[in-house]
Scaffold this motif. Sequence first.
Motif, PDB file in Angstrom:
ATOM      1  N   THR A   1       0.829  -1.204   0.000  1.00 46.05           N
ATOM      2  CA  THR A   1       0.000   0.000   0.000  1.00 46.05           C
ATOM      3  C   THR A   1       0.862   1.251   0.000  1.00 46.05           C
ATOM      4  O   THR A   1       0.577   2.225  -0.706  1.00 46.05           O
ATOM      5  CB  THR A   1      -0.923   0.004   1.226  1.00 46.05           C
ATOM      6  OG1 THR A   1      -1.610  -1.243   1.299  1.00 46.05           O
ATOM      7  CG2 THR A   1      -1.946   1.112   1.120  1.00 46.05           C
ATOM      8  N   ARG A   2       1.915   1.222   0.777  1.00 47.05           N
ATOM      9  CA  ARG A   2       2.836   2.363   0.795  1.00 47.05           C
ATOM     10  C   ARG A   2       3.416   2.597  -0.584  1.00 47.05           C
ATOM     11  O   ARG A   2       3.505   3.725  -1.063  1.00 47.05           O
ATOM     12  CB  ARG A   2       3.967   2.120   1.804  1.00 47.05           C
ATOM     13  CG  ARG A   2       3.629   2.565   3.223  1.00 47.05           C
ATOM     14  CD  ARG A   2       4.898   2.891   3.998  1.00 47.05           C
ATOM     15  NE  ARG A   2       5.820   1.771   3.989  1.00 47.05           N
ATOM     16  CZ  ARG A   2       5.771   0.745   4.841  1.00 47.05           C
ATOM     17  NH1 ARG A   2       4.820   0.707   5.758  1.00 47.05           N
ATOM     18  NH2 ARG A   2       6.654  -0.236   4.764  1.00 47.05           N
ATOM     19  N   GLU A   3       3.773   1.498  -1.225  1.00 46.04           N
ATOM     20  CA  GLU A   3       4.313   1.611  -2.580  1.00 46.04           C
ATOM     21  C   GLU A   3       3.276   2.187  -3.535  1.00 46.04           C
ATOM     22  O   GLU A   3       3.581   3.027  -4.387  1.00 46.04           O
ATOM     23  CB  GLU A   3       4.767   0.234  -3.073  1.00 46.04           C
ATOM     24  CG  GLU A   3       5.424   0.263  -4.433  1.00 46.04           C
ATOM     25  CD  GLU A   3       6.560  -0.745  -4.500  1.00 46.04           C
ATOM     26  OE1 GLU A   3       7.218  -0.795  -5.533  1.00 46.04           O
ATOM     27  OE2 GLU A   3       6.786  -1.466  -3.500  1.00 46.04           O
ATOM     28  N   GLY A   4       2.023   1.755  -3.357  1.00 42.70           N
ATOM     29  CA  GLY A   4       0.942   2.256  -4.201  1.00 42.70           C
ATOM     30  C   GLY A   4       0.718   3.744  -4.003  1.00 42.70           C
ATOM     31  O   GLY A   4       0.521   4.491  -4.960  1.00 42.70           O
ATOM     32  N   ARG A   5       0.784   4.169  -2.749  1.00 43.10           N
ATOM     33  CA  ARG A   5       0.581   5.583  -2.448  1.00 43.10           C
ATOM     34  C   ARG A   5       1.675   6.427  -3.086  1.00 43.10           C
ATOM     35  O   ARG A   5       1.424   7.496  -3.637  1.00 43.10           O
ATOM     36  CB  ARG A   5       0.578   5.785  -0.934  1.00 43.10           C
ATOM     37  CG  ARG A   5      -0.645   6.535  -0.413  1.00 43.10           C
ATOM     38  CD  ARG A   5      -0.524   6.860   1.050  1.00 43.10           C
ATOM     39  NE  ARG A   5      -0.586   5.679   1.911  1.00 43.10           N
ATOM     40  CZ  ARG A   5      -1.731   5.143   2.339  1.00 43.10           C
ATOM     41  NH1 ARG A   5      -2.875   5.672   1.990  1.00 43.10           N
ATOM     42  NH2 ARG A   5      -1.726   4.082   3.121  1.00 43.10           N
ATOM     43  N   LYS A   6       2.893   5.891  -3.013  1.00 39.91           N
ATOM     44  CA  LYS A   6       4.032   6.598  -3.581  1.00 39.91           C
ATOM     45  C   LYS A   6       3.828   6.804  -5.082  1.00 39.91           C
ATOM     46  O   LYS A   6       4.077   7.873  -5.629  1.00 39.91           O
ATOM     47  CB  LYS A   6       5.309   5.794  -3.323  1.00 39.91           C
ATOM     48  CG  LYS A   6       6.563   6.634  -3.191  1.00 39.91           C
ATOM     49  CD  LYS A   6       7.702   5.808  -2.582  1.00 39.91           C
ATOM     50  CE  LYS A   6       8.029   4.582  -3.399  1.00 39.91           C
ATOM     51  NZ  LYS A   6       9.032   3.708  -2.754  1.00 39.91           N
ATOM     52  N   ARG A   7       3.308   5.766  -5.724  1.00 38.93           N
ATOM     53  CA  ARG A   7       3.076   5.856  -7.162  1.00 38.93           C
ATOM     54  C   ARG A   7       2.004   6.878  -7.505  1.00 38.93           C
ATOM     55  O   ARG A   7       2.066   7.547  -8.524  1.00 38.93           O
ATOM     56  CB  ARG A   7       2.642   4.499  -7.705  1.00 38.93           C
ATOM     57  CG  ARG A   7       3.788   3.559  -7.921  1.00 38.93           C
ATOM     58  CD  ARG A   7       3.305   2.204  -8.358  1.00 38.93           C
ATOM     59  NE  ARG A   7       4.425   1.271  -8.385  1.00 38.93           N
ATOM     60  CZ  ARG A   7       5.293   1.210  -9.373  1.00 38.93           C
ATOM     61  NH1 ARG A   7       5.162   1.994 -10.423  1.00 38.93           N
ATOM     62  NH2 ARG A   7       6.295   0.351  -9.342  1.00 38.93           N
ATOM     63  N   LEU A   8       1.007   6.966  -6.653  1.00 46.41           N
ATOM     64  CA  LEU A   8      -0.078   7.903  -6.913  1.00 46.41           C
ATOM     65  C   LEU A   8       0.394   9.350  -6.830  1.00 46.41           C
ATOM     66  O   LEU A   8      -0.143  10.232  -7.500  1.00 46.41           O
ATOM     67  CB  LEU A   8      -1.220   7.678  -5.909  1.00 46.41           C
ATOM     68  CG  LEU A   8      -2.081   6.447  -6.157  1.00 46.41           C
ATOM     69  CD1 LEU A   8      -3.118   6.279  -5.068  1.00 46.41           C
ATOM     70  CD2 LEU A   8      -2.752   6.563  -7.522  1.00 46.41           C
ATOM     71  N   GLU A   9       1.408   9.573  -6.015  1.00 49.57           N
ATOM     72  CA  GLU A   9       1.891  10.943  -5.845  1.00 49.57           C
ATOM     73  C   GLU A   9       2.675  11.433  -7.053  1.00 49.57           C
ATOM     74  O   GLU A   9       2.752  12.629  -7.304  1.00 49.57           O
ATOM     75  CB  GLU A   9       2.784  11.036  -4.592  1.00 49.57           C
ATOM     76  CG  GLU A   9       1.970  11.021  -3.298  1.00 49.57           C
ATOM     77  CD  GLU A   9       2.866  10.776  -2.087  1.00 49.57           C
ATOM     78  OE1 GLU A   9       4.100  10.830  -2.245  1.00 49.57           O
ATOM     79  OE2 GLU A   9       2.314  10.525  -0.995  1.00 49.57           O
ATOM     80  N   LEU A  10       3.277  10.534  -7.762  1.00 50.76           N
ATOM     81  CA  LEU A  10       4.105  10.914  -8.924  1.00 50.76           C
ATOM     82  C   LEU A  10       3.259  11.590 -10.006  1.00 50.76           C
ATOM     83  O   LEU A  10       2.144  11.209 -10.255  1.00 50.76           O
ATOM     84  CB  LEU A  10       4.787   9.674  -9.503  1.00 50.76           C
ATOM     85  CG  LEU A  10       5.753   8.963  -8.555  1.00 50.76           C
ATOM     86  CD1 LEU A  10       6.349   7.750  -9.233  1.00 50.76           C
ATOM     87  CD2 LEU A  10       6.846   9.910  -8.091  1.00 50.76           C
TER      88      LEU A  10
END
Lengths: 140, 140
Positions: B131-140
């Motif tokens: 989930t953390r990885e997913g959130r990081k991707r959404l911010e890009l």
Amino acid sequence: MRMSTKAQYAVRALVSLNLNGDGGPVSIKKISDCESISLNYLEQLFVKLRRGQIVRSVRGPGGGYVLARPADEIRVDEIIDTVEETLVPVSCMENDGSCNCDSRCATQSVWVGLGDRIRSFLASMTLDDLTREGRKRLEL
Amino acid sequence: MRMSTKAQYAVRALVSLNLNGDGGPVSIKKISDCESISLNYLEQLFVKLRRGQIVRSVRGPGGGYVLARPADEIRVDEIIDTVEETLVPVSCMENDGSCNCDSRCATQSVWVGLGDRIRSFLASMTLDDLTREGRKRLEL
DNA sequence: TATATAACTGTCTATTTTTGTCAGGTATTT
DNA sequence: AAATACCTGACAAAAATAGACAGTTATATA
């Protein structure tokens, strides 16, 4: 998450080939008998193994197949590559952008990482390793 | 060697659930829309996930699913276990002794070892990690 | 040179697994 | 009561798997 029997058959057949080899060619018929694998199916596998430079064929009476290289230079991952397509656990990477929540990309890292582990483990073992193990079992 | 889409869907759906959660329940319908996964198919998966204590269901309007435990206590291998049967790469171990050349047993060690690697890798990742990885991707 | 052997090739098919669809039913909140 | 959303089981299309079949080609040996 299953390794296909195709891959299992290929590895078993090659171990059998190496165990029974003694330098000379081993026929598919013999391997088929030993391993209880359909002869026709084995033929299909050996076509691929030949094209993949894992084995060489010797035609005519007394013919069969021999390893194309020393057993300790044939890695298990190579064998599997030649008979089936992929060791990557997902088809993935279409990335058509249709998913707006994008958890798809987040999970890709799992499968890519997993694929790497699978690959490196299978690359760490050679046909020779397996054959030695098989010989050890036969002695018991 | 493929991870079934069933397992992939389950992991993606749970990441999506955790991303969109905000504490409240998320409906299957929403996950279906976000992830472009068949609603009916998702329902079948969530039945298993509920039985596997991965999620809890909240019925009625405004209902949906919530994680049954904190995301950092849900391992990826657990998720896959609950929706599909096995992470062991071969069915194996019938061991009827029908094979007299016994290369079968020699190759088992490969698959058992491989299964261990797969298991331990997937057990090293939690839903929270993804989930953390997913959130990081959404911010890009 | 004839013959037996064994590899080679392509096509076809039965079975199983996967991946869903469909039609309802049940529980619960508003 | 009505809307929402979970729950369940049966069914079905599609793909992958495993193997059968019918030949053809090459080669060692008698």
